[in-house]
Design an enzyme around this catalytic site. Structure first.
Site, PDB file in Angstrom:
ATOM      1  N   SER A 268      34.187  43.281  41.886  1.00  0.00           N
ATOM      2  CA  SER A 268      34.755  44.200  40.908  1.00  0.00           C
ATOM      3  C   SER A 268      34.441  45.649  41.305  1.00  0.00           C
ATOM      4  O   SER A 268      33.297  45.995  41.588  1.00  0.00           O
ATOM      5  CB  SER A 268      34.170  43.897  39.525  1.00  0.00           C
ATOM      6  OG  SER A 268      34.673  44.785  38.575  1.00  0.00           O
ATOM      7  N   GLY A 269      35.474  46.474  41.331  1.00  0.00           N
ATOM      8  CA  GLY A 269      35.298  47.875  41.699  1.00  0.00           C
ATOM      9  C   GLY A 269      35.529  48.154  43.166  1.00  0.00           C
ATOM     10  O   GLY A 269      35.405  49.295  43.618  1.00  0.00           O
TER      11      GLY A 269
ATOM     12  N   THR B 223      42.768  45.770  42.867  1.00  0.00           N
ATOM     13  CA  THR B 223      43.961  46.066  42.060  1.00  0.00           C
ATOM     14  C   THR B 223      44.725  47.246  42.630  1.00  0.00           C
ATOM     15  O   THR B 223      45.961  47.240  42.693  1.00  0.00           O
ATOM     16  CB  THR B 223      43.551  46.326  40.593  1.00  0.00           C
ATOM     17  OG1 THR B 223      42.818  45.195  40.107  1.00  0.00           O
ATOM     18  CG2 THR B 223      44.772  46.542  39.720  1.00  0.00           C
TER      19      THR B 223
ATOM     20  N   ASN C 291      32.856  48.654  37.107  1.00  0.00           N
ATOM     21  CA  ASN C 291      34.219  49.135  37.323  1.00  0.00           C
ATOM     22  C   ASN C 291      34.845  49.489  35.980  1.00  0.00           C
ATOM     23  O   ASN C 291      34.763  48.708  35.030  1.00  0.00           O
ATOM     24  CB  ASN C 291      35.036  48.018  38.013  1.00  0.00           C
ATOM     25  CG  ASN C 291      36.434  48.457  38.379  1.00  0.00           C
ATOM     26  OD1 ASN C 291      36.800  49.618  38.180  1.00  0.00           O
ATOM     27  ND2 ASN C 291      37.211  47.536  38.894  1.00  0.00           N
TER      28      ASN C 291
ATOM     29  N   SER D  24      38.237  46.877  35.531  1.00  0.00           N
ATOM     30  CA  SER D  24      37.959  45.601  36.203  1.00  0.00           C
ATOM     31  C   SER D  24      38.931  44.528  35.724  1.00  0.00           C
ATOM     32  O   SER D  24      39.115  44.319  34.521  1.00  0.00           O
ATOM     33  CB  SER D  24      36.525  45.158  35.888  1.00  0.00           C
ATOM     34  OG  SER D  24      36.269  43.889  36.438  1.00  0.00           O
ATOM     35  N   SER D  25      39.577  43.849  36.674  1.00  0.00           N
ATOM     36  CA  SER D  25      40.468  42.732  36.325  1.00  0.00           C
ATOM     37  C   SER D  25      39.614  41.558  35.875  1.00  0.00           C
ATOM     38  O   SER D  25      38.780  41.078  36.629  1.00  0.00           O
ATOM     39  CB  SER D  25      41.313  42.322  37.533  1.00  0.00           C
ATOM     40  OG  SER D  25      42.147  43.361  37.939  1.00  0.00           O
TER      41      SER D  25
ATOM     42  N   GLY E 225      36.168  38.502  43.469  1.00  0.00           N
ATOM     43  CA  GLY E 225      35.343  38.169  44.617  1.00  0.00           C
ATOM     44  C   GLY E 225      34.100  37.418  44.176  1.00  0.00           C
ATOM     45  O   GLY E 225      33.863  37.168  42.994  1.00  0.00           O
TER      46      GLY E 225
ATOM     47  N   GLU F 170      30.593  36.594  42.895  1.00  0.00           N
ATOM     48  CA  GLU F 170      29.806  37.348  41.914  1.00  0.00           C
ATOM     49  C   GLU F 170      28.386  36.812  41.853  1.00  0.00           C
ATOM     50  O   GLU F 170      28.180  35.597  41.698  1.00  0.00           O
ATOM     51  CB  GLU F 170      30.458  37.277  40.524  1.00  0.00           C
ATOM     52  CG  GLU F 170      31.735  38.105  40.423  1.00  0.00           C
ATOM     53  CD  GLU F 170      32.228  38.236  38.985  1.00  0.00           C
ATOM     54  OE1 GLU F 170      31.667  37.560  38.093  1.00  0.00           O
ATOM     55  OE2 GLU F 170      33.170  39.017  38.754  1.00  0.00           O
TER      56      GLU F 170
END
Length: 1012
Positions: free
Chosen positions: A110-111, A115, A160, A163-164, A389, A391
């Site tokens: 994330s970040g 995206t 993020n 973040s998605s 990704g 985590e």
């Protein structure tokens, strides 16, 4: 021309643009140092062969302009410096030239910029692909689907601001011209738990804050909302409702505009926002315990808002929130909930509403992106996978377990496809493939997904088994089942030293990217993801169109237990793997340089962690196994550079490169650098010499070729013309001779003299027949056959008719078949016998003339389980006095029943029905003859129906009395009861009249409609 950096000083300063050129490729430090050099120079993209490594710069760079897009458009992969656009263009060109589906896999934590990378790729295709008005609409919808899905599926996290919180796979469909004409999105594992709970410093999904901040006063008033997010329980748990780096008001305008572009109607937007608002109101529903400890709702105002927004009954919703319905052995039991259970039910409902609405939203976007002409011409597909990704947090739960399982599957696919493409390239170039040793993470994937023994199977088993199943029992079952697995560890199974880092409610998996410790707390609840039955029933009765679609009524009748969250995710992941395996993949690995979201800051520890879990060193090692670098033939023959080198240099270079079919394969980077440096020195003189030699050679070759071609063409053409003319004359003479001889012998038996003529006549007849076949079974036309084909013509005619009849019968639906069967029975009974039969022929028989609502409920209750096959209003004439009375005639499986309002006046079992009598005139009277020995029967029944043909046909078929229908002329005798008889006289007249005559008979005057 832009090539690899050839000057050594430049390479020292900015690093190499392809990691396979690193001399010390096994060193993680050298890998990270190369990343650092390029990051300092704002070179955020680097290759590992064909894989792109992207580092988030956390600032705007001038590398995404339209000019940059044109620079990468249609250019060979290694001719320009590494860029996102190079990957996009390479996939697009492969899709166009090879007509193979492609996919681009974007991964990272994330970040890291996944995206944004997806958006940039879509923008690149929007600018560089062929355009038309329809294509522009599709491009706009593809681009505008992002802000909508981000609003509903993205949130601020600690790492993020955007973040998605779901995985996304998007297919972009291209037509034969290479223009985007459609798309389709698949979503994976939305983090629904965020709706009801956020960690400190995190927010709920963007749409809630955008609605409160940017929504118009009138809209908020309709939704019962206030602008202050602090008023809503679901928005304050993270203690950061407002963030300076996020402009919710501006984002709201973007989302509203995007919804209109994606073809959302105003009423659909209103319904969607009503659901968003209902989630906020649901979070504010509070409970208090009564004297028995049962939960009671204390916030009636919120229930009123929810009832209006969700379009459900307020009292039903209130009861559903504080009670649980259980169905046991066919009986419904209502059980009150305590405070904890009521809060769970409320939160489960909020998650279910939001999660299903998000799936509905994705489906709605897919409908707007659907290709309108799927069968017109062939299309190809390019997929974009933007998925979470690997985590590793301080506290890892069910979501991290699913996400890391997903990454294990993607890593397995990545290694498999990378090795496969490497092996194919070696084999196509004729180089012996050297097997590569690598870590095969199938052992970890099997640990998670194996049937009966995998973690997911054990988790499902615990969720489904009767008894008290808890997270602790799940962990115990894991320890018992997979205790010997080398990649699994718990506090109980660990040695004394390792136990200190493992809690008693934790287990540890050794993933390909390293160890991750998971807490089992909440695993069962999150996997079950259950919603109480009465809450489902309440939502199924909603009049909100979106909620009504999200909660399907079949869920209430389906006795099969719904799949658990983990199984659903495993199945959808399996389908995703199938999709990706069917496409040619490209890879983008995204890296986050620091956790503070600051530009120019390079956190080596964080990056080393990401390099490890992205498997970049493993990928580099696979790529460097064998020949590290390969490129198409250029000026790399010995005469181009080796005379400038010393004997020692030539000896050092030659063994480290191999020249094969279309490419030169180079084993070590220093060989490549030495080759390119030598080439730079000789390039100018070599180019001049090559140009001069080539021009002379090309011109002479062209002249000689043209001279030879002219002579060859002239010679060949003259010979061809002569041969054609002679052959044509010979063929004409032979054909005419055979035809005339055949005509002379046409009436003789088949012989060599007439076989050509007869074959011609037969062929002509068959071709004429092919052009003039009958169009349908009513078409009786047929070409006249020659004498020799009369028998064959008759057989063909029969076959043709059989085929048309078979084709017609095959197309008949079951309903139409039933209609034809009834019409056939009616024809058998009444054709040529009853005057008003022809008028009934064009009218379809219907299943019933009375609906259940027109039949008294008491009658339906009295009939119990007897299904009504047909119902029709009739007029019954009394046996004495012939007084007309309105009745209903019901046909069931076993009996004909005459109804007066709520009473069953007479039941005639089909076994007691001896016959049916009707006149030959156009009246609608008929008599049902009944056995009088049965004391329950009062005698024969005289009835009148406006649909007499239909009624009698259905009665005769239902009772099996088709052969017992009597069509009388003049009069009908019937039994009144107790041995007495009545007579009905039928007389032709000008109009219909039914009355009792002076002689005591019932006289029926009916007009004659047809003369028989």
């Amino acid at each position: 021309r832009l090539t690899m950096e050839s000057a050594l000083t430049a390479r020292d300063r900015v690093g190499v643009q392809d990691f396979v050129l690193l001399e010390n490729f096994t060193s993680e430090a050298a890998f990270i140092e190369n990343l650092r050099k390029r990051f300092k120079e704002n070179l955020i993209y680097t290759y590992i062969g064909s894989v792109l490594v992207s580092v988030n710069p956390y600032k705007e760079l001038e590398i995404y302009s339209k000019q940059n897009m044109e620079r990468y458009r249609g250019v060979s992969f290694y001719e320009v410096s590494p860029h996102l656009y190079a990957i996009a263009d390479n996939s697009y060109r492969s899709l166009r030239t090879e007509r193979k589906d492609q996919c681009i896999l974007i991964s990272g934590e994330s970040g890291a910029g996944k995206t944004e990378a997806t958006k940039k790729i879509l923008q690149y295709y929007a600018v560089t692909c062929p355009a038309s008005q329809q294509v522009e609409t599709v491009k706009d919808r593809l681009l505008q689907s992002n802000p909508v899905l981000e609003a509903f599926g993205n949130a601020k996290t600690l790492r993020n601001d955007n973040s998605s919180r779901f995985g996304k796979y998007m297919d972009v469909q291209f037509d034969y011209r290479g223009a985007p004409v459609g798309g389709h999105i698949l979503n994976y594992l939305l983090e629904k738990s965020r709706v009801v709970h956020q960690n400190h410093g995190e927010r709920n999904f963007h749409i809630f804050y955008q609605l409160l901040e940017g929504g118009e006063e009138d809209l908020l008033r309709r939704l019962g909302l206030e602008k202050n997010p602090q008023q809503y329980h679901y928005l304050v748990k993270g203690h950061c409702a407002r963030v300076s780096s996020i402009n919710d008001k501006n984002d709201w305008k973007i989302v509203r505009r995007a919804l209109s572009i994606i073809s959302f109607k105003d009423n659909e937007v209103e319904d969607l926002l009503s659901i968003v608002a209902s989630v906020l109101h649901l979070g504010n529903v509070q409970f208090a315990a009564d004297e028995q400890g049962s939960a009671q709702v204390t916030t009636e105002n919120q229930i009123k808002y929810l009832a209006r927004l969700l379009a459900v009954e307020g009292s039903v919703l209130r009861d559903a929130l504080i009670h649980k319905k259980i169905i046991a052995k066919g009986e419904e039991l209502i059980s009150p909930l305590n405070l904890e259970q009521a809060a769970y039910a409320r939160d489960a409902l909020a998650k279910a509403i939001y999660g299903r609405t998000f799936s509905w939203l994705v489906n709605k976007v897919n409908k707007s992106l659907a290709y309108e002409f799927p069968g017109w011409r062939s299309t190809t597909v390019l997929g974009l996978l933007d998925i979470y990704g690997f985590e590793v947090f301080q506290h890892n739960s069910f979501e991290q377990f699913c996400i890391n399982y997903c990454n294990e599957k993607l890593q397995q696919l990545f290694i498999e496809l990378t090795l496969k493409s490497e092996q194919e390239e070696y084999e196509s170039e004729g180089i012996a493939w050297e097997p590569v040793q690598y870590f095969n993470n199938k052992i970890i994937c099997d640990l998670v997904e194996e049937k009966f023994k995998g973690i997911i199977s054990i988790l499902d088993e615990e969720c489904l088994r009767p008894g008290d199943a808890t997270d602790t029992t799940f962990l115990e079952k894991l320890e018992e089942t997979v205790k010997n697995h080398p990649h699994f560890l718990t506090h109980k199974l660990a040695d004394q030293k390792t136990r200190k880092s493992l809690g008693r409610e934790e287990f540890r998996l050794l993933h390909y990217a390293g160890e991750v410790t998971y807490s089992v707390a909440g695993f069962l609840d999150k996997n079950n993801d259950l919603l109480f039955r009465n809450l489902k029933e309440t939502m199924c009765n909603s009049e909100n169109p979106i909620i009504n679609q999200c909660f399907d009524r079949t869920e209430l009748t389906d006795k099969k237990r719904p799949e658990t969250a983990a199984t659903q995710f495993k199945n959808s992941l399996s389908k995703l793997m199938e999709i990706l395996m069917s496409k040619e993949p490209s890879y983008i690995r995204c890296i986050k340089p620091n956790d503070a979201k600051q530009s120019d800051r390079f956190d080596e520890v964080l990056i080393r962690h990401q390099v490890k879990y992205l498997g970049l060193m493993e990928n580099l090692r696979v790529r460097r196994a064998g020949f590290a670098y390969r490129r198409k033939y250029e000026l790399l023959s010995p005469c181009s550079w080796s005379h400038r080198c010393s004997e020692q240099q030539r000896a050092a270079l030659t063994p480290h490169r191999e020249q094969e079919a279309t490419k030169i394969f180079i084993r070590f980077p220093k060989t490549l650098f030495a080759t390119e440096d030598a080439l730079e020195v000789r390039k100018q003189s070599l180019a001049t010499k090559m140009q001069a030699t080539w021009r002379g050679f090309y011109r002479r070759k062209k002249f000689l070729h043209m001279k030879h071609s002219a002579i060859a063409i002239q010679s060949w053409w003259r010979g061809t013309l002569g041969r054609r003319k002679a052959a044509k004359r010979k063929w004409a003479v032979e054909t005419i001779r055979r035809f005339i001889k055949g005509f002379i012998y046409r009436n003789h038996p088949r012989c060599p003299e007439n076989e050509y003529f007869l074959d011609y006549i037969r062929f002509s007849f068959l071709m004429n027949l092919k052009r003039n076949l009958p169009k349908n079974v009513l078409d009786k036309s047929w070409p006249t056959p020659p004498p020799s084909l009369c028998e064959a013509s008759q057989l063909l005619r029969q076959l043709c008719m059989q085929n048309m009849v078979w084709t017609y019968c095959k197309r008949i639906s079951p309903e139409w078949k039933q209609q034809l069967e009834q019409k056939a029975i009616a024809s058998e009974i009444f054709k040529g016998k009853k005057d008003n039969y022809p008028q009934s022929v064009p009218r379809l028989f219907i299943n019933t003339r009375l609906g259940n609502e027109e039949i008294n409920a008491k009658v339906l209750q009295a009939l119990d389980n007897e299904a009504i096959k047909y119902a029709v209003p009739v007029v019954k004439y009394d046996r004495k006095g012939y007084k007309a009375r309105a009745r209903q005639l019901l046909l069931t499986q076993n009996a004909a029943i005459i109804i007066e309002e709520s009473k069953i006046k007479q039941r005639i079992d089909y076994s007691n029905l001896t016959g049916i009598s009707v006149s030959s005139l156009s009246d609608n009277l008929f008599v049902l003859h009944v056995h009088c020995e049965d004391n329950k029967q009062k005698g024969d029944v005289v009835l009148q129906s406006d649909h007499v043909i239909e009624t009698l046909t259905k009665t005769a078929m239902q009772a099996g009395k088709v052969n017992n229908v009597n069509i009388n002329q003049g009069s009908i005798k019937f039994t009144v009861g107790q041995g007495k008889e009545g007579i009905i006289d039928f007389i032709s007249g000008s109009e219909l009249l039914i009355a009792k005559a002076k002689n005591g008979h019932l006289t029926v005057v009916a007009p004659r409609l047809n003369s028989r």
